[in-house]
Scaffold this motif. Structure first.
Motif, PDB file in Angstrom:
ATOM      1  N   LYS A 134      -3.791  -0.728  -1.842  1.00 26.78           N
ATOM      2  CA  LYS A 134      -3.617  -1.598  -0.664  1.00 26.78           C
ATOM      3  C   LYS A 134      -2.568  -1.006   0.277  1.00 26.78           C
ATOM      4  O   LYS A 134      -2.754  -0.964   1.493  1.00 26.78           O
ATOM      5  CB  LYS A 134      -3.187  -2.987  -1.146  1.00 26.78           C
ATOM      6  N   LYS A 135      -1.466  -0.531  -0.303  1.00 25.03           N
ATOM      7  CA  LYS A 135      -0.404   0.079   0.497  1.00 25.03           C
ATOM      8  C   LYS A 135      -0.916   1.334   1.188  1.00 25.03           C
ATOM      9  O   LYS A 135      -0.660   1.560   2.379  1.00 25.03           O
ATOM     10  CB  LYS A 135       0.782   0.412  -0.402  1.00 25.03           C
ATOM     11  N   GLY A 136      -1.672   2.154   0.464  1.00 24.36           N
ATOM     12  CA  GLY A 136      -2.244   3.367   1.066  1.00 24.36           C
ATOM     13  C   GLY A 136      -3.220   3.044   2.176  1.00 24.36           C
ATOM     14  O   GLY A 136      -3.264   3.728   3.204  1.00 24.36           O
ATOM     15  N   PHE A 137      -4.011   2.015   1.997  1.00 22.90           N
ATOM     16  CA  PHE A 137      -4.973   1.617   3.024  1.00 22.90           C
ATOM     17  C   PHE A 137      -4.250   1.151   4.286  1.00 22.90           C
ATOM     18  O   PHE A 137      -4.624   1.489   5.386  1.00 22.90           O
ATOM     19  CB  PHE A 137      -5.878   0.514   2.457  1.00 22.90           C
ATOM     20  N   ARG A 138      -3.184   0.359   4.100  1.00 17.89           N
ATOM     21  CA  ARG A 138      -2.411  -0.135   5.241  1.00 17.89           C
ATOM     22  C   ARG A 138      -1.742   1.014   5.981  1.00 17.89           C
ATOM     23  O   ARG A 138      -1.691   1.022   7.217  1.00 17.89           O
ATOM     24  CB  ARG A 138      -1.375  -1.161   4.790  1.00 17.89           C
ATOM     25  N   GLU A 139      -1.208   1.971   5.222  1.00 18.06           N
ATOM     26  CA  GLU A 139      -0.577   3.127   5.864  1.00 18.06           C
ATOM     27  C   GLU A 139      -1.608   3.943   6.636  1.00 18.06           C
ATOM     28  O   GLU A 139      -1.331   4.461   7.717  1.00 18.06           O
ATOM     29  CB  GLU A 139       0.124   4.005   4.841  1.00 18.06           C
ATOM     30  N   GLY A 140      -2.837   4.011   6.101  1.00 18.93           N
ATOM     31  CA  GLY A 140      -3.904   4.729   6.795  1.00 18.93           C
ATOM     32  C   GLY A 140      -4.315   4.025   8.087  1.00 18.93           C
ATOM     33  O   GLY A 140      -4.661   4.674   9.069  1.00 18.93           O
ATOM     34  N   LEU A 141      -4.249   2.731   8.122  1.00 18.68           N
ATOM     35  CA  LEU A 141      -4.578   1.967   9.340  1.00 18.68           C
ATOM     36  C   LEU A 141      -3.493   2.118  10.407  1.00 18.68           C
ATOM     37  O   LEU A 141      -3.784   2.115  11.606  1.00 18.68           O
ATOM     38  CB  LEU A 141      -4.775   0.486   9.011  1.00 18.68           C
ATOM     39  N   ASN A 142      -2.244   2.229   9.972  1.00 12.76           N
ATOM     40  CA  ASN A 142      -1.129   2.293  10.914  1.00 12.76           C
ATOM     41  C   ASN A 142      -1.007   3.664  11.573  1.00 12.76           C
ATOM     42  O   ASN A 142      -0.334   3.795  12.585  1.00 12.76           O
ATOM     43  CB  ASN A 142       0.193   1.941  10.228  1.00 12.76           C
TER      44      ASN A 142
END
Length: 83
Positions: free
Chosen positions: A74-82
């Motif tokens: 989830k953290k990796g996905f959020r960082e990828g979106l940002n």
């Protein structure tokens, strides 16, 4: 009439008793055998409880690992979106 009733009662009682006597008697387990069986049942129950506890602990660890993995994803996905 008063002589017929006791005769009927006695004949009925003898019929019941003869029916009971014709059945083979079950061999009763001795007290030692009953105690040994109860002890074996208790040991089996304790072993089953221990196994269930071990399985529950393993499932808890697996659940914790999966939660951590999901949090990282989830953290990796959020960082990828940002980005």
């Amino acid at each position: 009439m008063s002589k017929i009733i006791p005769v009927i009662l006695i004949s009925g009682l003898l019929g019941v008793l003869s029916g009971c006597a014709s059945q083979p008697a079950k061999p009763e387990a001795s007290q030692q055998e009953q105690l040994a069986k109860a002890e074996a049942d208790r040991r089996a129950a304790v072993a089953a409880a221990d196994k269930a506890k071990a399985e529950a602990d393993a499932l808890r660890k697996e659940n914790d690992r999966l939660k951590e993995e999901a949090a990282r994803a989830k953290k990796g996905f959020r960082e990828g979106l940002n980005k």
